[in-house]
Write a protein that holds these residues in place. Structure first.
Motif, PDB file in Angstrom:
ATOM      1  N   THR A   1      -0.230 -42.626  31.441  1.00 60.58           N
ATOM      2  CA  THR A   1      -1.814 -42.614  31.247  1.00 60.58           C
ATOM      3  C   THR A   1      -1.838 -42.543  29.927  1.00 60.58           C
TER       4      THR A   1
ATOM      5  N   CYS B   1      -1.924 -46.575  29.557  1.00 56.16           N
ATOM      6  CA  CYS B   1      -3.091 -47.089  30.211  1.00 56.16           C
ATOM      7  C   CYS B   1      -4.366 -46.978  28.948  1.00 56.16           C
ATOM      8  N   ARG B   2      -4.259 -45.620  28.206  1.00 57.84           N
ATOM      9  CA  ARG B   2      -5.370 -45.415  27.289  1.00 57.84           C
ATOM     10  C   ARG B   2      -5.157 -46.352  26.136  1.00 57.84           C
TER      11      ARG B   2
ATOM     12  N   LEU C   1      -6.297 -49.744  26.956  1.00 56.03           N
ATOM     13  CA  LEU C   1      -7.752 -49.857  26.938  1.00 56.03           C
ATOM     14  C   LEU C   1      -8.183 -50.000  25.456  1.00 56.03           C
TER      15      LEU C   1
ATOM     16  N   THR D   1     -13.809 -54.478  30.630  1.00 58.22           N
ATOM     17  CA  THR D   1     -12.555 -53.408  31.253  1.00 58.22           C
ATOM     18  C   THR D   1     -13.348 -52.441  32.017  1.00 58.22           C
TER      19      THR D   1
ATOM     20  N   TYR E   1     -12.189 -49.158  34.648  1.00 55.96           N
ATOM     21  CA  TYR E   1     -10.965 -47.981  34.548  1.00 55.96           C
ATOM     22  C   TYR E   1     -11.329 -47.172  35.622  1.00 55.96           C
TER      23      TYR E   1
ATOM     24  N   GLU F   1     -18.505 -50.278  36.741  1.00 54.85           N
ATOM     25  CA  GLU F   1     -17.730 -50.308  35.741  1.00 54.85           C
ATOM     26  C   GLU F   1     -18.101 -51.454  34.900  1.00 54.85           C
TER      27      GLU F   1
ATOM     28  N   LEU G   1      -8.090 -51.539  35.422  1.00 51.41           N
ATOM     29  CA  LEU G   1      -6.971 -50.489  35.074  1.00 51.41           C
ATOM     30  C   LEU G   1      -7.096 -49.537  36.048  1.00 51.41           C
TER      31      LEU G   1
ATOM     32  N   ASP H   1      -5.185 -45.934  37.311  1.00 52.86           N
ATOM     33  CA  ASP H   1      -4.265 -45.031  37.037  1.00 52.86           C
ATOM     34  C   ASP H   1      -3.911 -44.020  38.355  1.00 52.86           C
TER      35      ASP H   1
END
Length: 305
Positions: free
Chosen positions: A57, A60-61, A64, A74, A76, A94, A129, A131
Motif C-alpha cells: 500500500t 501504491c501511494r 500515485l 489516475t 484508485y 474515478e 491502481l 490495491d
C-alpha cells in the motif's frame, strides 16, 4: 508520548502508509522504477505481489504521488471486493464521469469509452491502481479484463496495476482467467528487508521524524528487530514503536537489545528470538505492560508539571 524525549516532531513508526516515510530501500525503489518504466511503455496489466506487511500500500501511494506530477488521470480502488457493475461505476467516478451512479449499466461502458478517448485526445494517460487485488471476485476480474479491451488502433486507453498478496498469483492461475494472466507484461515481487536494510530503515525514518542524534538504535537492537520481524516492514514498525516506549519509560535515550526483547515478547507475530536474560522472560508480558504503563504515567506527570 515519547516525541519530545527523542526530539521528534511526529511518530516515525506508524502503520499508516505515510509516503513522506517512503524510503529508497533497494526492494521498494526497484519495484517503483519497474512500475514507472512499464507504465511509460504503455503495457496493459502490471502486477505487484508481496506478503502481508511488506509495504504494497505504501508503494501504491508512492506511485500515485509520482503519477500526480505526470500528464495522466489516475483511478484508485483500495477495496476491490466489488461486483462487476460496482467496479465499472467506481472506475467511471474515478475518471470524472460525475453521473456514473445514475447511468444505466448497459450505457456505462460506452460512457467510459468516450471519457477514455477524451482523456487520450488531451494527451494524457489513464491508469487504474487496484490495491488488495487478491480480494477481487473472479467475475469482477473478468469484467476488468473486458474493460481493457477498450483501445484505439495504436494504444490501450488505460493501464492497470494490480497490488496483491501471494494469493493473487493463485487467483490468476485459474484456467478461467488465463486470458488476463497472458496480458500481464510486467510483474515484480516485494521482498522482505535484509538486516542492513532494517537498520537503514529504522534510522532514516527516525531522522525524517525529527531525530537528530547519531544512532537511535544500537546495532544489536536493530539486528534483533530484523530477526524478530523477519524483515517485514509492518512488524519492524510495531517492534520499533514499542521499543521506543520501553526506552522512554526508563528514561533512556538509545534503543538497546533489552528494550527490543520486551517489545518482541509483547508482539503477536514476532518470531522467537534468543533470550539473553531468562529472568526477564519469565516475567513475560506483565513486565512489558508495567513498563508501558509507566511510560504513560511519566508522560502524564510531565504534562501536569
Amino acid at each position: 508520548m515519547y516525541l519530545e524525549h527523542f526530539g521528534m516532531q511526529e511518530l516515525p513508526y506508524t502503520l499508516t502508509p505515510n509516503t513522506r516515510f517512503f524510503l529508497q530501500l533497494p526492494t521498494h525503489q526497484e519495484a517503483l522504477n519497474v512500475l514507472l518504466v512499464a507504465l511509460g511503455s504503455g503495457d496493459g496489466f502490471i502486477k505487484v505481489v508481496g506478503e502481508v506487511g511488506t509495504g504494497k500500500t505504501m508503494l501504491c501511494r508512492a506511485l500515485l504521488n509520482t503519477l500526480d506530477k505526470e500528464p495522466c488521470v489516475t483511478a484508485y480502488l483500495p477495496n476491490p471486493y466489488l461486483s462487476p457493475e460496482a467496479l465499472r461505476r467506481n472506475f467511471a467516478l474515478e475518471i470524472g464521469i460525475e453521473d456514473a451512479l445514475e447511468v444505466p449499466d448497459y450505457e456505462l461502458v460506452n460512457r467510459i469509452n468516450l471519457r477514455l478517448v477524451e482523456i487520450a485526445k488531451a494527451g494524457q494517460h489513464t491508469i487504474l491502481l487496484v490495491d488488495e487485488a487478491q480480494a477481487m471476485p473472479e467475475e469482477t476480474i473478468e469484467a476488468l479484463r473486458l474493460l481493457t479491451n477498450l483501445e484505439t488502433e495504436s494504444e490501450k486507453l488505460f493501464q492497470v496495476v494490480l497490488f496483491g498478496q501471494p494469493e493473487l498469483n493463485q487467483l490468476l492461475a485459474r484456467d478461467s482467467l488465463r486470458q488476463l494472466k497472458q496480458r500481464i507484461t510486467f510483474s515484480c515481487h516485494l521482498n522482505t528487508l535484509s538486516n542492513d536494510a532494517v537498520a537503514q530503515y529504522l534510522e532514516q525514518r527516525a531522522h525524517r521524524a525529527g531525530f537528530d542524534g547519531l544512532a537511535l538504535f544500537a546495532p544489536g537492537a536493530a539486528k534483533l528487530i530484523a530477526k524478530a520481524s523477519g524483515g517485514v516492514p509492518r512488524l519492524v514498525n510495531i517492534l520499533a514503536h514499542k521499543s521506543l516506549m520501553v526506552a522512554y519509560g526508563r528514561g533512556e535515550m538509545q534503543i538497546k537489545k533489552e528494550h527490543v526483547r520486551h517489545a518482541v515478547e509483547d508482539t503477536e507475530g514476532a518470531a522467537a528470538v534468543a533470550r539473553a536474560n531468562p529472568v526477564h522472560w519469565l516475567l513475560g508480558t506483565g513486565l512489558v505492560t508495567t513498563l508501558l504503563c509507566g511510560a504513560v504515567y511519566l508522560a502524564w506527570l510531565r504534562g501536569m508539571i
